[in-house]
Structure formats: C-alpha cells, structure tokens
Design a protein around this motif. Structure first.
Motif, mmCIF file in Angstrom:
data_model
loop_
_atom_site.group_PDB
_atom_site.id
_atom_site.type_symbol
_atom_site.label_atom_id
_atom_site.label_comp_id
_atom_site.label_asym_id
_atom_site.label_seq_id
_atom_site.Cartn_x
_atom_site.Cartn_y
_atom_site.Cartn_z
ATOM 1 N N ALA A 19 0.838 -1.198 0.000
ATOM 2 C CA ALA A 19 0.000 0.000 0.000
ATOM 3 C C ALA A 19 0.872 1.248 0.000
ATOM 4 O O ALA A 19 1.856 1.345 0.722
ATOM 5 C CB ALA A 19 -0.904 0.003 1.232
ATOM 6 N N GLY A 20 0.476 2.209 -0.840
ATOM 7 C CA GLY A 20 1.244 3.453 -0.921
ATOM 8 C C GLY A 20 2.448 3.341 -1.797
ATOM 9 O O GLY A 20 3.336 4.190 -1.752
ATOM 10 N N GLY A 21 2.548 2.306 -2.621
ATOM 11 C CA GLY A 21 3.668 2.192 -3.566
ATOM 12 C C GLY A 21 4.932 1.828 -2.846
ATOM 13 O O GLY A 21 5.005 0.836 -2.144
ATOM 14 N N ALA A 22 5.962 2.657 -2.970
ATOM 15 C CA ALA A 22 7.293 2.309 -2.476
ATOM 16 C C ALA A 22 7.705 3.177 -1.303
ATOM 17 O O ALA A 22 8.860 3.513 -1.137
ATOM 18 C CB ALA A 22 8.309 2.427 -3.602
ATOM 19 N N ILE A 132 -2.498 -5.287 -29.845
ATOM 20 C CA ILE A 132 -1.218 -5.203 -29.139
ATOM 21 C C ILE A 132 -1.262 -6.143 -27.942
ATOM 22 O O ILE A 132 -2.003 -5.920 -26.976
ATOM 23 C CB ILE A 132 -0.936 -3.759 -28.684
ATOM 24 N N ASN A 133 -0.506 -7.212 -28.016
ATOM 25 C CA ASN A 133 -0.457 -8.204 -26.943
ATOM 26 C C ASN A 133 0.748 -7.932 -26.054
ATOM 27 O O ASN A 133 1.883 -7.849 -26.545
ATOM 28 C CB ASN A 133 -0.373 -9.610 -27.529
ATOM 29 N N VAL A 134 0.497 -7.781 -24.764
ATOM 30 C CA VAL A 134 1.560 -7.446 -23.824
ATOM 31 C C VAL A 134 1.642 -8.495 -22.724
ATOM 32 O O VAL A 134 0.676 -9.227 -22.463
ATOM 33 C CB VAL A 134 1.346 -6.047 -23.206
ATOM 34 N N LEU A 135 2.777 -8.559 -22.069
ATOM 35 C CA LEU A 135 2.947 -9.434 -20.909
ATOM 36 C C LEU A 135 3.008 -8.646 -19.612
ATOM 37 O O LEU A 135 3.041 -9.242 -18.539
ATOM 38 C CB LEU A 135 4.210 -10.298 -21.059
ATOM 39 N N GLY A 136 3.049 -7.340 -19.698
ATOM 40 C CA GLY A 136 3.032 -6.563 -18.464
ATOM 41 C C GLY A 136 3.438 -5.123 -18.667
ATOM 42 O O GLY A 136 4.139 -4.786 -19.621
ATOM 43 N N VAL A 137 3.000 -4.276 -17.746
ATOM 44 C CA VAL A 137 3.383 -2.864 -17.726
ATOM 45 C C VAL A 137 3.854 -2.518 -16.326
ATOM 46 O O VAL A 137 5.044 -2.496 -16.052
ATOM 47 C CB VAL A 137 2.213 -1.952 -18.156
ATOM 48 N N HIS A 138 2.918 -2.271 -15.411
ATOM 49 C CA HIS A 138 3.298 -1.880 -14.057
ATOM 50 C C HIS A 138 3.240 -3.060 -13.102
ATOM 51 O O HIS A 138 2.334 -3.893 -13.156
ATOM 52 C CB HIS A 138 2.362 -0.787 -13.528
ATOM 53 N N VAL A 139 4.225 -3.115 -12.210
ATOM 54 C CA VAL A 139 4.207 -4.046 -11.090
ATOM 55 C C VAL A 139 5.115 -3.467 -10.018
ATOM 56 O O VAL A 139 6.150 -2.872 -10.328
ATOM 57 C CB VAL A 139 4.688 -5.458 -11.499
ATOM 58 N N ASP A 140 4.716 -3.570 -8.765
ATOM 59 C CA ASP A 140 5.564 -3.076 -7.676
ATOM 60 C C ASP A 140 6.671 -4.086 -7.411
ATOM 61 O O ASP A 140 6.622 -4.869 -6.467
ATOM 62 C CB ASP A 140 4.731 -2.823 -6.418
ATOM 63 N N LYS A 141 7.677 -4.046 -8.280
ATOM 64 C CA LYS A 141 8.815 -4.958 -8.194
ATOM 65 C C LYS A 141 10.087 -4.127 -8.124
ATOM 66 O O LYS A 141 10.358 -3.321 -9.019
ATOM 67 C CB LYS A 141 8.876 -5.879 -9.400
ATOM 68 N N HIS A 146 9.416 -1.288 -14.339
ATOM 69 C CA HIS A 146 8.005 -1.670 -14.271
ATOM 70 C C HIS A 146 7.355 -1.100 -13.014
ATOM 71 O O HIS A 146 6.158 -0.816 -12.999
ATOM 72 C CB HIS A 146 7.870 -3.199 -14.271
ATOM 73 N N MET A 147 8.140 -0.938 -11.959
ATOM 74 C CA MET A 147 7.605 -0.424 -10.712
ATOM 75 C C MET A 147 7.028 0.978 -10.881
ATOM 76 O O MET A 147 6.093 1.374 -10.181
ATOM 77 C CB MET A 147 8.699 -0.411 -9.642
#
Length: 321
Positions: A19-22, A132-141, A146-147
């Motif tokens: 929660a709250g990103g990073a 447009i086929n994608v495997l991902g954009v945003h992830v909190d990693k 990507h984060m």
C-alpha cells in the motif's frame, strides 16, 4: 515477475499489496535493499491514485527486465499512473483478454510515438486496427522500471492485410515460434525492424539477445531516455550494440559478428549501410543514428535492404500525441 491486468479470469491471485507504492508508513522512501526484502516477501500489486488493483501472475511471465535500472537508486513512490486499455487508440490484450495497463503518463505517450513511427514505415497494405499483446506494464517490483509504470513488455502485434482482409502478426516476439506461420527470415526481419523503431524512442530495449528470459517478449523502458523524444547511440551498451549488429546482419545483409562488442567490423558495417542511403560517417552522430534506425525499420518490414530509399517520417495530423 508478477504482472497486472484488467481482467485476469482464473489467473487472478489475491496477493499482499504494498500500500502506498514504495514508501514506508512514515513516508520515507524505501532503499533498493529494503524493497528487495519486501519483494522477497511477496509484495506485489498496483497502486493507482491510492486505490489498489489485483495482481496477475502467470508461469510464462518474463523476468530480469532491468538493465538500465540504477543499483544505488532510492526509490520514491511512483505517483498516480494512468489506466488505459489502448495504446495509440489500438486495443491491448493479455493472454487473449482485454488488458488494462497502468502507465506513467509521459511513458504512455512515448509508446504511442513508437507505434506511430513504426506504422508509417510499414507497407501501406498493413492496416489498423492493431491488436497489441503485452505481458506486463506496471508491477511493484524492486529494481525494475516496471515499478514506475515506465516499462512495457510486448508479446506480439498483429495487423490487417488490406489485400485480403486477413489478420497477421507483424511483430512476433516469441522467437521460438518463428517460421511456423511464414518464412523464418521474414519473422526475424520484422522483429528487428520493430526493435529498431522502439530504439528510436527508447534507449533501453531488451530482446532475446540480451538473455534467454526475453525469448518471448521485447522490453521497452525510458529509464535512461527520460523525457527525451529520441535517442542516441551508445557503443558501451552491449544490448544496443547487439541490436545494431543484428540489424546489419538480418536486414541489411551485412554479416557481422553479433557479440555486443563495438569494434572495427561493426563500425565498418554501419558505414557501409549508411553509404547505401547516401550518408557518410557512422552512427555516433544523432542524424546518422536516426537514419540507420529509420531505414532498418523500413527494410525490416519488407524483404531487407534494396535500392529503394524510404520516405521521410510522417505524422498523422488527425491523431496528435
């Protein structure tokens, strides 16, 4: 790596949300070390203006998309991200389902610049709408753009052939499928032509020559490009040098060793390619770098290099970015 989407179906997982990103509860920016610890504990999810969306996981999700990410970066909260089901008004999909991606606003427009550049260098009978086929954009990693919503992983892009009305794959990123629907060399030329178009707008483009994890997708981010609208050549980037070497070999028909090392052979190959289009010198100048990418995209979408010189880039007046 865990990826997020709008409709995840049976793949949706309820995961612990950061929660709250990073940022910590006290508002302090987490260090890279702290974030790695959180990532190891299974922290993932999307924070969009304070609200959370469920994360999406799949066994084929790519990893290691972080070549340009600074190792000493103190990570701030990524801020509000824009939610979109399209790029350049072309629909996005994840594993066959409509995909809602969360993007940094400036990066979202950077992707649209790429798509517009690429579209106007393609044969005129390749028409929209794209898929447009994608495997991902945003992830909190941690340790990944990507984060921030400043990275995207393309799986494929299909278009319509106005000559027959059939849909075909114009950009296939799963290299192990090349040659199954058309000639292997055609798939490979189209791939490198599209990668060249992405590199025109993004300094960091990771492909199958970067590592094995990228055999099913092409990664684009603007970690180094920032707000710049175009890029310059960096002979010290092995992955970028491999892109140039692959374009020379598979599009221009100029065979060079693809090893990521910039030397006399690669430099000579580039000079030969530029001479063919009426230029002198090498790609250390911004103008020659852009011309090399522009022409690589044009020829990559066709039968490789020919004496026909591509037109100057155009912009659609009815679709401002």
């Amino acid at each position: 790596m865990t990826y997020i989407g709008g409709k995840s179906g049976d793949r949706e997982e309820k995961e612990h949300l950061l929660a709250g990103g990073a940022r910590s509860a006290g508002g302090r920016a987490w260090s890279r070390r702290s974030l790695l610890g959180l990532a190891g504990a299974g922290a993932a999810g999307l924070v969009l203006g304070g609200g959370a969306m469920p994360a999406q996981a799949d066994s084929t999700s790519p990893v290691n998309c972080a070549e340009s990410f600074p190792t000493d970066l103190v990570v701030p909260f990524h801020g509000d991200l824009v939610s979109r089901t399209e790029l350049w008004e072309q629909p996005t999909y994840y594993l066959g389902n409509t995909f809602t991606g969360a993007y940094d606003a400036a990066f979202y427009h950077r992707i649209e610049y790429f798509l517009e550049d690429w579209y106007y260098l393609l044969p005129t009978h390749w028409r929209n709408p794209m898929r447009i086929n994608v495997l991902g954009v945003h992830v909190d990693k941690a340790n990944s753009w990507h984060m921030y919503g400043r990275a995207i992983d393309f799986a494929s892009i299909s278009m319509l052939d106005s000559n027959g009305g059939n849909r075909f794959t114009a950009f296939e990123c799963a290299v192990d499928t090349w040659g199954t629907k058309r000639d292997f060399d055609i798939d490979r030329r189209r791939y490198w032509g599209a990668v060249a178009a992405i590199n025109y707008r993004s300094a960091d483009v990771l492909h199958y020559l970067y590592n094995a994890e990228h055999r099913n997708h092409v990664h684009m981010d603007n970690g180094r490009s920032g707000t710049a609208t175009t890029t310059t050549f960096n002979s010290g980037s092995p992955v970028l040098v491999k892109t140039v070497q692959a374009c020379l070999t598979y599009i221009w028909g100029i065979s060079v060793t693809i090893d990521g090392i910039w030397g006399p052979q690669s430099d000579g190959g580039v000079r030969t390619a530029l001479t063919r289009i009426g230029l002198t010198g090498t790609i250390s100048t911004a103008a020659n770098w852009k011309a090399f990418l522009h022409n690589s995209t044009w020829y990559g979408a066709r039968n490789g290099y020919s004496s026909s010189i591509p037109p100057a880039p155009t912009t659609r007046p009815d679709k401002p970015l």
